[in-house]
Motif scaffolding. Structure first.
Motif, PDB file in Angstrom:
ATOM      1  N   GLU A   1       3.417  -9.595 -11.942  1.00  0.00           N
ATOM      2  CA  GLU A   1       2.080  -9.431 -11.369  1.00  0.00           C
ATOM      3  C   GLU A   1       1.674 -10.679 -10.595  1.00  0.00           C
ATOM      4  O   GLU A   1       0.941 -11.534 -11.103  1.00  0.00           O
ATOM      5  CB  GLU A   1       1.071  -9.090 -12.468  1.00  0.00           C
ATOM      6  CG  GLU A   1       1.341  -7.742 -13.114  1.00  0.00           C
ATOM      7  CD  GLU A   1       0.102  -7.151 -13.772  1.00  0.00           C
ATOM      8  OE1 GLU A   1      -0.937  -7.817 -13.786  1.00  0.00           O
ATOM      9  OE2 GLU A   1       0.195  -6.016 -14.257  1.00  0.00           O
TER      10      GLU A   1
ATOM     11  N   PRO B   1       3.423  -5.011  -9.818  1.00  0.00           N
ATOM     12  CA  PRO B   1       2.551  -4.157 -10.639  1.00  0.00           C
ATOM     13  C   PRO B   1       1.070  -4.362 -10.364  1.00  0.00           C
ATOM     14  O   PRO B   1       0.277  -3.422 -10.486  1.00  0.00           O
ATOM     15  CB  PRO B   1       2.909  -4.569 -12.072  1.00  0.00           C
ATOM     16  CG  PRO B   1       4.306  -5.103 -11.972  1.00  0.00           C
ATOM     17  CD  PRO B   1       4.373  -5.781 -10.633  1.00  0.00           C
ATOM     18  N   ASN B   2       0.694  -5.574  -9.985  1.00  0.00           N
ATOM     19  CA  ASN B   2      -0.703  -5.867  -9.684  1.00  0.00           C
ATOM     20  C   ASN B   2      -1.199  -5.011  -8.518  1.00  0.00           C
ATOM     21  O   ASN B   2      -2.288  -4.424  -8.556  1.00  0.00           O
ATOM     22  CB  ASN B   2      -0.850  -7.356  -9.362  1.00  0.00           C
ATOM     23  CG  ASN B   2      -2.276  -7.764  -9.074  1.00  0.00           C
ATOM     24  OD1 ASN B   2      -3.203  -7.312  -9.732  1.00  0.00           O
ATOM     25  ND2 ASN B   2      -2.457  -8.626  -8.096  1.00  0.00           N
TER      26      ASN B   2
ATOM     27  N   LYS C   1      -1.282  -1.146  -9.556  1.00  0.00           N
ATOM     28  CA  LYS C   1      -2.464  -0.802 -10.351  1.00  0.00           C
ATOM     29  C   LYS C   1      -3.719  -0.783  -9.481  1.00  0.00           C
ATOM     30  O   LYS C   1      -4.568   0.107  -9.606  1.00  0.00           O
ATOM     31  CB  LYS C   1      -2.614  -1.790 -11.501  1.00  0.00           C
ATOM     32  CG  LYS C   1      -1.546  -1.642 -12.572  1.00  0.00           C
ATOM     33  CD  LYS C   1      -1.703  -2.670 -13.685  1.00  0.00           C
ATOM     34  CE  LYS C   1      -0.610  -2.489 -14.743  1.00  0.00           C
ATOM     35  NZ  LYS C   1      -0.722  -3.505 -15.824  1.00  0.00           N
TER      36      LYS C   1
ATOM     37  N   GLU D   1      -6.196   2.410  -8.876  1.00  0.00           N
ATOM     38  CA  GLU D   1      -7.640   2.319  -9.123  1.00  0.00           C
ATOM     39  C   GLU D   1      -8.434   2.664  -7.861  1.00  0.00           C
ATOM     40  O   GLU D   1      -9.415   3.415  -7.914  1.00  0.00           O
ATOM     41  CB  GLU D   1      -7.985   0.908  -9.595  1.00  0.00           C
ATOM     42  CG  GLU D   1      -7.428   0.576 -10.970  1.00  0.00           C
ATOM     43  CD  GLU D   1      -7.442  -0.918 -11.277  1.00  0.00           C
ATOM     44  OE1 GLU D   1      -7.133  -1.283 -12.422  1.00  0.00           O
ATOM     45  OE2 GLU D   1      -7.748  -1.712 -10.365  1.00  0.00           O
TER      46      GLU D   1
ATOM     47  N   VAL E   1      -4.178   2.098 -16.196  1.00  0.00           N
ATOM     48  CA  VAL E   1      -2.983   2.462 -15.426  1.00  0.00           C
ATOM     49  C   VAL E   1      -1.737   1.969 -16.151  1.00  0.00           C
ATOM     50  O   VAL E   1      -1.666   0.808 -16.570  1.00  0.00           O
ATOM     51  CB  VAL E   1      -3.027   1.856 -14.009  1.00  0.00           C
ATOM     52  CG1 VAL E   1      -1.769   2.236 -13.230  1.00  0.00           C
ATOM     53  CG2 VAL E   1      -4.270   2.311 -13.256  1.00  0.00           C
ATOM     54  N   GLU E   2      -0.778   2.835 -16.300  1.00  0.00           N
ATOM     55  CA  GLU E   2       0.541   2.473 -16.838  1.00  0.00           C
ATOM     56  C   GLU E   2       1.600   2.846 -15.812  1.00  0.00           C
ATOM     57  O   GLU E   2       1.548   3.922 -15.208  1.00  0.00           O
ATOM     58  CB  GLU E   2       0.822   3.204 -18.154  1.00  0.00           C
ATOM     59  CG  GLU E   2      -0.046   2.766 -19.318  1.00  0.00           C
ATOM     60  CD  GLU E   2       0.353   1.408 -19.869  1.00  0.00           C
ATOM     61  OE1 GLU E   2       1.463   0.936 -19.539  1.00  0.00           O
ATOM     62  OE2 GLU E   2      -0.448   0.820 -20.621  1.00  0.00           O
ATOM     63  N   ILE E   3       2.552   1.949 -15.608  1.00  0.00           N
ATOM     64  CA  ILE E   3       3.633   2.162 -14.643  1.00  0.00           C
ATOM     65  C   ILE E   3       4.905   2.520 -15.402  1.00  0.00           C
ATOM     66  O   ILE E   3       5.323   1.788 -16.312  1.00  0.00           O
ATOM     67  CB  ILE E   3       3.850   0.904 -13.787  1.00  0.00           C
ATOM     68  CG1 ILE E   3       2.550   0.534 -13.054  1.00  0.00           C
ATOM     69  CG2 ILE E   3       4.993   1.105 -12.803  1.00  0.00           C
ATOM     70  CD1 ILE E   3       2.588  -0.841 -12.405  1.00  0.00           C
TER      71      ILE E   3
END
Length: 717
Positions: free
Chosen positions: A201, A618-619, A622, A626, A670-672
């Motif tokens: 991230e 990932p940052n 997410k 959103e 949020v989950e990846i």
């Protein structure tokens, strides 16, 4: 900062010493890189190739072929380069690349452009190779300087090291020497298990400038002696100027001139206030002979009439007609109408034109397809394309608004500039009202869905008819009208999907997630209602139909797990679920809603699972989920552009075409999904599932199915 300052900074960016790397044919990219980098940076850089520049101060500047309007390509592309370069994140920078449809082509499109959630997907290997090439050239330069084997040199966190001789250096010391070396034909890329930056991230590179006010957008560019221009457009799509009287407009202090252009009447002034006041003072008679004069209600009635007619076949498996004749079936037949939607980015359209001493033109704008803008402007201005330089700027959103084949906005802006003598720089601006009322909307659509369930509770037949404009301006089947329906993931033996193209004067355009904006809603609400009809759990029911679709099933399971699906739900609330694949990215969402104070849905929570292949940052992923959820919620709850009586556009600004407000934004988790698949896009796929998930929760809470959007229109009717 004046335009002179900006231009001087950008020209200085080409001077000095350093290293620039690319991965296409070296001479061609070298020539493109030498034309200049259209954004600020360290002045101590020398061009060698297209994608990576290294300064004497050790900074690494990545040239992004994709526009940065908030979706994260500056950060994502820089992450790919930094990983293979073994750079430290603190030394990374990003700027927009020059305009060149060959050198900086989107590999998914074949020309330079940003869209379709393709930035990382098309550049994943390309930008990694750019970083690996830069690393190899720096190592070779260091090995030559230190007279040691290149195989003994290591690179870590932006430092070049030779342990045996205890020597160490930053990148900058070898940048100039490396720039003179021949790039390796096939640089070696890392095994994903060795990634250090990809998958972490990292903070976005553009956040600092956007929060402290130093980031430059088109509106910030204000050269001396700037002329402001706005255009009066008709209130009916397809109308043209019949006559106009500008006497009162010319009386406004600051108004310089008034000209008719193909798109309307342009007012030129010394400042924005005078331009707008002058436009308000115009008296214009419009020719409505080719205008759209039907209301949205009249259009909807016409759309529905197409349901009973033969359409363009998108999918036809099994035998739907025979399946519907079986005995003992439960049937469901629904019609859903979707309104026109404006893109409504925070930054309306604008562009700045500046003539150089040699007669060439610099255009500064948030160019989503800069090559189109360049060729369009050059044609209207009567110049060869090399004489028109499109300098891509940061942009305040787009959602598809700036991704227009044929560049109609640039057609207008260039026509407005061409109507002057070019002696003054010109900024052509649209107001919020111009943008909301300007067309190029997500088209209006209508769906008819018929489904059959047998005595064993199996969905045996599904028929879907889709009516709307062709975004691709095709007379035959437009894949963007049926995507998400024609490739229905659910294992239903008898499936038929047809489409009807209607002709309107309202110009259509793709909107964030394109066809999935309506097909995702129609499919996911319909299948959910079928499950409710037979009393089947909507998660279990979907999973049973997704046995051959593991990635759909994976995000659905994860979202349900995150929400503790089947567990206790707070009193007065209900939950809904949806799963949609768009742009090769899979997203499952569960929402929790209640009845709000005014009787409309209040969305409290959203649980979102996303499978987009390798998670580069990932940052950013997410943040895009959103943002997509917020954008989609605003549309499904509140938004519609409507044509009133006689075809006049009703909405004009955020008071009647509003975004979701901060106090209305739900909690979002949020989950990846961890994946080794190639990365896919995330700018759009967060949008489609949230609408049907809300509608499904609303139907289960209130018993009222959503047959027309936005939902507030149903509640208030």
């Amino acid at each position: 900062m004046t335009l002179h300052d900006i231009t001087a900074t950008r020209r200085g960016f080409l001077a000095g010493s350093g290293l620039v790397i690319g991965v296409a044919i070296a001479p061609r990219i070298l020539a493109a890189a030498q034309t200049g980098v259209h954004a600020g940076g360290d002045p101590a850089l020398a061009p060698l190739n297209a994608f990576v520049k290294i300064g004497t101060d050790d900074t690494v500047t990545v040239l992004s072929k994709h526009i940065e309007f908030g979706q994260g390509p500056f950060t994502g592309l820089a992450t790919l380069v930094a990983e293979e370069l073994d750079a430290d994140w603190g030394q990374m920078r990003a700027v927009h690349s020059p305009t060149d449809n060959k050198v900086y082509a989107n590999l998914s499109f074949g020309l330079q452009g940003t869209g379709g959630s393709s930035s990382i997907a098309n550049a994943y290997e390309q930008m990694r190779k750019a970083g690996a090439t830069a690393r190899a050239m720096l190592v070779a330069a260091a090995a030559e300087e230190w007279n040691v084997p290149a195989s003994e040199i290591t690179v870590q966190k932006g430092r070049i090291q030779h342990a045996a001789s205890n020597r160490e250096s930053g990148f900058g010391a070898f940048a100039e020497k490396a720039s003179r070396r021949t790039p390796p034909a096939e640089p070696k890329l890392k095994d994903p298990k060795d990634f250090v930056l990809i998958g972490t991230e990292l903070p976005k590179l553009d956040t600092h400038g956007k929060t402290n006010g130093t980031a430059i957008f088109t509106l910030d560019i204000t050269p001396d002696n700037l002329l402001i221009a706005v255009v009066a457009h008709p209130e009916h799509f397809g109308a043209t100027v019949k006559s106009f009287n500008d006497a009162e407009a010319r009386k406004i202090q600051g108004v310089v001139d008034v000209k008719q252009v193909p798109q309307g009447v342009a007012v030129y002034a010394d400042n924005t206030f005078a331009a707008l006041k002058g436009r308000d003072a115009l008296s214009i008679e419009w020719n409505l002979s080719q205008a759209e004069i039907r209301s949205s209600e009249e259009l909807a009635a016409e759309y529905v009439r197409h349901f009973g007619e033969p359409g363009l076949e998108a999918t036809n498996r099994g035998n739907v007609e025979e399946a519907f004749k079986a005995q003992g079936l439960q049937m469901l037949d629904v019609e859903i109408v979707f309104p026109f939607l404006a893109h409504a980015p925070m930054e309306p359209l604008d562009a700045v034109f500046v003539k150089a001493d040699d007669g060439s033109i610099d255009i500064y704008n948030g160019a989503q397809f800069p090559g189109f803008d360049q060729s369009t402007a050059a044609g209207i201005l009567g110049l060869d394309e090399p004489k028109v330089r499109v300098n891509t700027q940061l942009a305040g959103g787009s959602f598809g608004r700036k991704a227009q084949f044929g560049s109609p906005y640039m057609q207008e802006a260039a026509a407005v500039y061409a109507a002057t003598d070019g002696s003054r720089p010109l900024k052509h601006m649209w107001t919020r009202e111009d943008d909301i009322r300007g067309g190029y909307y997500r088209p209006m659509y209508a769906h008819r869905m018929r489904g059959a369930i047998n005595a064993e509770g199996q969905i045996t037949a599904w028929e879907q008819v889709i009516v709307g404009q062709s975004i691709m301006a095709k007379a035959d089947l437009d894949p963007t009208s049926v995507e998400g329906a024609s490739n229905l993931p659910y294992a239903i033996p008898n499936l038929k999907v047809t489409s009807h193209n209607v002709q309107l004067a309202v110009p259509p355009l793709w909107w964030r997630s394109v066809g999935h904006t309506h097909t995702g809603f129609a499919v996911e609400t319909f299948v959910d209602e079928l499950f409710q009809k037979i009393g089947r759990d909507p998660v279990e029911g979907r999973l049973a139909l997704l046995k051959d679709e593991p990635r759909h099933a994976g995000v659905l399971k994860k979202a349900a797990e995150m929400a503790n699906w089947g567990g206790q739900v707070p009193e007065g609330r209900s939950r809904g679920v949806a799963v949609v694949e768009s742009f090769n990215t899979y997203v499952g969402q569960v929402v929790e809603v209640s009845v709000g104070p005014e009787g409309a849905p209040r969305v409290h929570k959203v649980w979102c699972a996303v499978d987009c292949g390798v998670a580069v940052n990932p940052n950013v992923i997410k943040a895009q989920m959103e943002g997509g959820i917020g954008y989609g919620l605003g549309a499904v709850l509140f938004d519609a552009v409507t044509l009133g009586k006689g075809g006049r556009i009703v909405q004009s600004n955020f008071h009647d075409y509003r975004s979701i407000r901060i106090n209305e934004m739900p909690d979002v988790a949020v989950e990846i999904i961890k994946s080794s698949e190639k990365p896919t896009g995330v700018g759009e796929p967060g949008v489609p599932p949230v609408g049907p998930a809300v509608a499904n929760a609303w139907r289960r809470l209130t018993g009222a199915p959503v047959r027309q959007l936005p939902i507030v229109n149903i509640v208030s009717a």
